[in-house]
Design an enzyme around this catalytic site. Structure first.
Site, PDB file in Angstrom:
ATOM      1  N   ALA A  98       0.840  -1.204   0.000  1.00 27.29           N
ATOM      2  CA  ALA A  98       0.000   0.000   0.000  1.00 27.29           C
ATOM      3  C   ALA A  98       0.872   1.250   0.000  1.00 27.29           C
ATOM      4  O   ALA A  98       0.631   2.189  -0.756  1.00 27.29           O
ATOM      5  CB  ALA A  98      -0.937   0.002   1.198  1.00 27.29           C
ATOM      6  N   TYR A  99       1.874   1.262   0.859  1.00 25.01           N
ATOM      7  CA  TYR A  99       2.771   2.409   0.941  1.00 25.01           C
ATOM      8  C   TYR A  99       3.507   2.591  -0.390  1.00 25.01           C
ATOM      9  O   TYR A  99       3.542   3.692  -0.945  1.00 25.01           O
ATOM     10  CB  TYR A  99       3.767   2.213   2.083  1.00 25.01           C
ATOM     11  N   ALA A 100       4.060   1.518  -0.910  1.00 29.40           N
ATOM     12  CA  ALA A 100       4.829   1.607  -2.153  1.00 29.40           C
ATOM     13  C   ALA A 100       3.960   2.060  -3.320  1.00 29.40           C
ATOM     14  O   ALA A 100       4.347   2.949  -4.086  1.00 29.40           O
ATOM     15  CB  ALA A 100       5.471   0.258  -2.462  1.00 29.40           C
TER      16      ALA A 100
ATOM     17  N   LYS B 168       2.948   5.807  -2.817  1.00 25.81           N
ATOM     18  CA  LYS B 168       4.050   6.753  -2.984  1.00 25.81           C
ATOM     19  C   LYS B 168       4.525   6.810  -4.445  1.00 25.81           C
ATOM     20  O   LYS B 168       4.923   7.877  -4.928  1.00 25.81           O
ATOM     21  CB  LYS B 168       5.204   6.416  -2.044  1.00 25.81           C
TER      22      LYS B 168
END
Length: 184
Positions: A154-156, A159
């Site tokens: 999710a973060y990757a 971002k």
């Protein structure tokens, strides 16, 4: 870097990197709007900045709430002046683990905070920058932007999307004509 007589909005300013960015902006002479969800933490950072001789305004805001972001941008401009710098630092990294095992609501919440928050803040602040013919937007990105981030899908993904959003903003004819600067 001098930010004397400029106005900066820093999201995620209640702790960590955002707090440090806000403090540095104030040290360099900016009037700083501090944005995050927790009012008590924001007030603490604002007090630190004021104790150091700077000017800070705490504006508790959920960056995923369009109406709240609009109110925040209007308040920052009304109380501090036209915005010269927007630092989109607010972020989340809670969906940690194999993608097929993390909670889907937590996964989507990370994406929403990391990507929608940046979009909404830009949507409300950039038009004022275009109108005044100047401004800078810095969107923080991180691990996973240029390579996979194990246990952090999710973060990757969010971002990497922020990076592409930033590139698209920088290519907008209205922004480039005015000399707006976008960085991730």
């Amino acid at each position: 870097m001098s930010l004397k007589d400029q106005v900066a909005i820093v999201t995620g300013a209640s702790q960590g990197i955002g707090r440090a960015i806000a403090q540095r902006c104030a040290k360099e002479g900016a009037r700083v709007a501090l944005v995050a969800r927790t009012a008590s933490k924001l007030e603490g950072v604002a007090a630190e900045i004021r104790d150091g001789g700077g000017e800070a305004l705490a504006i508790p805001t959920d960056v995923t709430d369009q109406a709240a972001v609009k109110t925040m941008a209007e308040r920052a401009e009304a109380e501090l002046g036209p915005v010269d710098l927007l630092v989109n630092n607010a972020g989340a990294f809670y969906a940690i683990g194999p993608t097929w095992e993390v909670d889907s609501e937590t996964w989507w919440s990370d994406v929403t905070i990391n990507l929608l928050g940046v979009f909404l803040c830009c949507r409300e602040v950039v038009p004022g920058m275009v109108a005044q013919g100047r401004g800078r937007v810095i969107n923080l990105i991180g691990g996973g932007t240029d390579a996979p981030l194990p246990y952090g899908s999710a973060y990757a993904a969010s971002k990497a999307a922020v990076m592409r959003l930033t590139e698209n903003l920088a290519m907008d004819p209205a922004a480039s004509i005015c000399g707006l600067y976008f960085a991730a």
